[in-house]
Motif scaffolding. Structure first.
Motif, PDB file in Angstrom:
ATOM      1  N   ALA A   1      51.655  46.379  22.453  1.00 50.12           N
ATOM      2  CA  ALA A   1      49.989  46.085  22.428  1.00 50.12           C
ATOM      3  C   ALA A   1      50.030  44.593  22.054  1.00 50.12           C
ATOM      4  N   ALA A   2      51.164  43.860  22.393  1.00 50.53           N
ATOM      5  CA  ALA A   2      50.856  42.606  22.224  1.00 50.53           C
ATOM      6  C   ALA A   2      50.531  41.865  23.430  1.00 50.53           C
ATOM      7  N   THR A   3      51.236  40.908  24.074  1.00 53.01           N
ATOM      8  CA  THR A   3      50.519  40.369  25.288  1.00 53.01           C
ATOM      9  C   THR A   3      50.521  41.140  26.484  1.00 53.01           C
ATOM     10  N   PRO A   4      49.098  41.382  27.011  1.00 55.05           N
ATOM     11  CA  PRO A   4      49.099  42.064  28.183  1.00 55.05           C
ATOM     12  C   PRO A   4      49.927  41.562  29.390  1.00 55.05           C
ATOM     13  N   GLU A   5      50.336  42.379  30.301  1.00 58.71           N
ATOM     14  CA  GLU A   5      50.902  42.019  31.367  1.00 58.71           C
ATOM     15  C   GLU A   5      50.380  41.056  32.397  1.00 58.71           C
ATOM     16  N   ALA A   6      50.926  40.187  32.824  1.00 60.38           N
ATOM     17  CA  ALA A   6      50.214  39.304  33.656  1.00 60.38           C
ATOM     18  C   ALA A   6      49.899  39.910  35.101  1.00 60.38           C
ATOM     19  N   SER A   7      48.954  39.653  35.600  1.00 60.22           N
ATOM     20  CA  SER A   7      48.536  40.279  37.027  1.00 60.22           C
ATOM     21  C   SER A   7      48.278  39.055  37.928  1.00 60.22           C
ATOM     22  N   TRP A   8      48.475  39.066  39.154  1.00 63.50           N
ATOM     23  CA  TRP A   8      48.104  38.090  40.168  1.00 63.50           C
ATOM     24  C   TRP A   8      46.650  37.993  40.341  1.00 63.50           C
ATOM     25  N   PRO A   9      46.129  36.575  40.333  1.00 61.01           N
ATOM     26  CA  PRO A   9      44.877  36.364  40.428  1.00 61.01           C
ATOM     27  C   PRO A   9      44.407  36.682  41.754  1.00 61.01           C
ATOM     28  N   GLU A  10      42.999  37.229  42.270  1.00 55.77           N
ATOM     29  CA  GLU A  10      42.459  37.174  43.257  1.00 55.77           C
ATOM     30  C   GLU A  10      41.777  35.961  43.819  1.00 55.77           C
ATOM     31  N   LYS A  11      41.627  35.709  45.057  1.00 55.17           N
ATOM     32  CA  LYS A  11      40.801  34.456  45.491  1.00 55.17           C
ATOM     33  C   LYS A  11      39.433  34.218  44.764  1.00 55.17           C
ATOM     34  N   THR A  12      39.016  33.490  44.283  1.00 56.38           N
ATOM     35  CA  THR A  12      37.563  33.144  43.900  1.00 56.38           C
ATOM     36  C   THR A  12      36.794  32.539  44.958  1.00 56.38           C
ATOM     37  N   TYR A  13      35.697  33.230  45.273  1.00 58.57           N
ATOM     38  CA  TYR A  13      34.619  32.756  46.164  1.00 58.57           C
ATOM     39  C   TYR A  13      33.764  32.288  45.673  1.00 58.57           C
ATOM     40  N   TYR A  14      33.019  31.209  46.451  1.00 56.85           N
ATOM     41  CA  TYR A  14      31.895  30.184  46.062  1.00 56.85           C
ATOM     42  C   TYR A  14      30.578  30.615  46.885  1.00 56.85           C
ATOM     43  N   ARG A  15      29.540  31.170  46.231  1.00 53.67           N
ATOM     44  CA  ARG A  15      28.675  31.915  46.935  1.00 53.67           C
ATOM     45  C   ARG A  15      27.176  31.671  46.575  1.00 53.67           C
ATOM     46  N   THR A  16      26.432  31.908  47.230  1.00 51.38           N
ATOM     47  CA  THR A  16      24.877  31.747  46.871  1.00 51.38           C
ATOM     48  C   THR A  16      24.269  33.018  46.957  1.00 51.38           C
ATOM     49  N   VAL A  17      22.996  33.231  46.363  1.00 42.84           N
ATOM     50  CA  VAL A  17      22.220  34.249  46.746  1.00 42.84           C
ATOM     51  C   VAL A  17      20.857  33.827  46.362  1.00 42.84           C
ATOM     52  N   GLU A  18      19.899  34.296  46.879  1.00 43.93           N
ATOM     53  CA  GLU A  18      18.469  34.115  46.904  1.00 43.93           C
ATOM     54  C   GLU A  18      17.781  34.779  45.728  1.00 43.93           C
ATOM     55  N   VAL A  19      17.384  34.178  44.766  1.00 39.43           N
ATOM     56  CA  VAL A  19      16.645  34.654  43.620  1.00 39.43           C
ATOM     57  C   VAL A  19      15.292  34.234  43.444  1.00 39.43           C
ATOM     58  N   ARG A  20      14.021  35.148  43.854  1.00 41.71           N
ATOM     59  CA  ARG A  20      12.786  34.604  43.577  1.00 41.71           C
ATOM     60  C   ARG A  20      12.689  33.152  44.413  1.00 41.71           C
ATOM     61  N   GLY A  21      13.174  33.470  45.674  1.00 38.08           N
ATOM     62  CA  GLY A  21      12.999  32.097  46.554  1.00 38.08           C
ATOM     63  C   GLY A  21      13.839  30.837  45.950  1.00 38.08           C
ATOM     64  N   ARG A  22      14.568  30.795  45.164  1.00 33.70           N
ATOM     65  CA  ARG A  22      15.769  29.991  44.713  1.00 33.70           C
ATOM     66  C   ARG A  22      16.873  30.268  45.070  1.00 33.70           C
ATOM     67  N   ARG A  23      17.955  29.383  45.351  1.00 26.75           N
ATOM     68  CA  ARG A  23      19.155  29.253  45.590  1.00 26.75           C
ATOM     69  C   ARG A  23      20.156  29.376  44.310  1.00 26.75           C
ATOM     70  N   ILE A  24      20.848  30.432  44.064  1.00 27.59           N
ATOM     71  CA  ILE A  24      21.587  30.643  42.892  1.00 27.59           C
ATOM     72  C   ILE A  24      22.995  30.500  43.368  1.00 27.59           C
ATOM     73  N   PHE A  25      23.487  29.590  42.769  1.00 26.23           N
ATOM     74  CA  PHE A  25      25.177  29.597  43.193  1.00 26.23           C
ATOM     75  C   PHE A  25      26.067  30.295  42.200  1.00 26.23           C
ATOM     76  N   TYR A  26      27.195  30.864  42.644  1.00 23.10           N
ATOM     77  CA  TYR A  26      28.089  31.734  41.593  1.00 23.10           C
ATOM     78  C   TYR A  26      29.405  31.542  42.235  1.00 23.10           C
ATOM     79  N   ARG A  27      30.459  31.791  41.356  1.00 23.48           N
ATOM     80  CA  ARG A  27      31.800  32.059  41.601  1.00 23.48           C
ATOM     81  C   ARG A  27      32.201  33.594  41.181  1.00 23.48           C
ATOM     82  N   GLU A  28      32.789  34.286  42.408  1.00 21.93           N
ATOM     83  CA  GLU A  28      33.094  35.415  42.092  1.00 21.93           C
ATOM     84  C   GLU A  28      34.573  35.728  42.614  1.00 21.93           C
ATOM     85  N   ALA A  29      34.960  36.749  41.770  1.00 20.49           N
ATOM     86  CA  ALA A  29      36.617  37.104  42.091  1.00 20.49           C
ATOM     87  C   ALA A  29      36.793  38.619  41.827  1.00 20.49           C
TER      88      ALA A  29
END
Length: 345
Positions: A34-62
């Motif tokens: 119950a000490a250090t969690p086992e490390a796991s390989w990261p997945e690729k971070t993606y750099y995306r946008t989505v339209e919200v109420r007619g505005r462009r919202i940028f986000y990072r997702e992985a």
């Protein structure tokens, strides 16, 4: 070299205090249960946008979309860029989503002459963002401005909230010094030319570099802070309109303080599972504000880190370890004992 996390007990208003296990770092030859969690390989971070109420919202997702969701909400003067180190540390286990608010980062910056920026507005766009992505359940991670945005998002749809991770994100007067309270009152009440000029200084290059990022890291600790932080922020605060957006938000901040009682009532009524990881060297949002959560959330887990306001910039690995343990307990439906710790590295 072995890096050991030592737990130093601090007062928690009479609540039970449970020592934490001591994670062992690289080269330590393993770790206790119950000490250090086992490390796991990261997945690729993606750099995306989505339209919200007619505005462009940028986000990072992985992370895989079938995994539990962590919604990372950033503070001032940053953007989702503040989570660039944390996202890879979590993405091997969870779906991690970090938006830039309207008017921040790479999201649209409508003119403050066209739009009045308030925390209600930011939260409306984050709620719209969540709905645009089809997120039906999530744990909210909130830092600084992330608290007023996150609480509004949570109150709007409490059925979606699985838990909270609170990192230097204030919801109690205890966390604000009298000077800080006066600053927010003046920002709200003083709309004179002199008052606006004073607020404008808070978003200057010097203020962001010296009084935000470097304020809490004296001596050798300064090496923890990447110059990418303020360089990135300042590049996206380059125009007078960009800086005016942040000034408008400072002018609206008193509305958050006025809302503290309703947020606290929500916590008492809903008792969301909560992890508090707080930089104890923060002179703006002081650690009394972290302990104050325990009044309404006696089962919350509290860790006071050797870090300042931007704790995730200084202690991303330690925070990720706490988040993983919290999330795994949450996913397992395990009960949690009240914990209040001071982590020293």
């Amino acid at each position: 070299m072995v890096t050991v996390l030592a737990a130093v007990l601090v007062g928690c208003g009479g609540r039970a205090v449970v020592p934490a296990p001591s994670p062992i770092g690289p080269g330590g030859g393993g770790a206790t249960a119950a000490a250090t969690p086992e490390a796991s390989w990261p997945e690729k971070t993606y750099y995306r946008t989505v339209e919200v109420r007619g505005r462009r919202i940028f986000y990072r997702e992985a992370g895989s979309r079938d995994r539990p969701v962590l919604l990372l909400l950033h503070g001032y003067p940053s953007s989702s860029h503040t989570y660039r180190e944390l996202i890879p540390l979590l993405s091997g286990r969870y779906r991690v989503v970090a938006p830039d608010y309207l008017g921040s980062g790479f999201s649209d910056h409508p003119s403050p002459e066209e739009v009045t920026y308030t925390f209600d507005l930011l939260a409306e766009y984050v709620t719209g963002f969540v709905e645009a992505l089809g997120l039906t359940q999530y744990v909210i991670y909130m830092q600084d401005f992330g608290a007023p945005v996150g609480f509004r998002v949570a109150l709007a749809h409490p059925e979606r909230l699985r838990g909270l991770v609170v990192q230097n994100a204030n919801a109690y007067l205890d966390g604000l010094t009298e000077d800080r309270r006066q600053f927010f009152r003046r920002a709200h009440e003083d709309r004179s030319e002199a008052g606006l000029a004073a607020l404008a200084q808070t978003v200057s290059a010097t203020a962001i570099r010296e009084r935000q990022y470097l304020r809490d890291v004296p001596g050798e600790k300064r090496e923890r802070m990447s110059p990418d932080t303020w360089t990135h922020d300042l590049a996206l605060l380059a125009t007078a309109e960009d800086r005016a957006i942040q000034v408008q938000l400072f002018q609206d901040y008193q509305a958050n303080i006025d809302a503290y009682p309703s947020w606290q009532a929500f916590l008492r009524a809903r008792q969301p599972p909560t992890l508090i990881v707080w930089g104890r060297n923060d002179p703006a949002f002081v650690s009394a504000g972290a302990r104050a959560y325990l009044r309404d959330l006696p089962q919350a887990e509290l860790h006071l880190l050797d870090a300042g306001h931007f704790a995730v910039e200084e202690q991303a690995v330690a925070i990720a370890q706490h988040v993983v343990r919290f999330m795994e307990g949450l996913n397992a439906g395990a009960g949690r004992e009240p914990v209040c710790l001071s982590d020293r590295f």
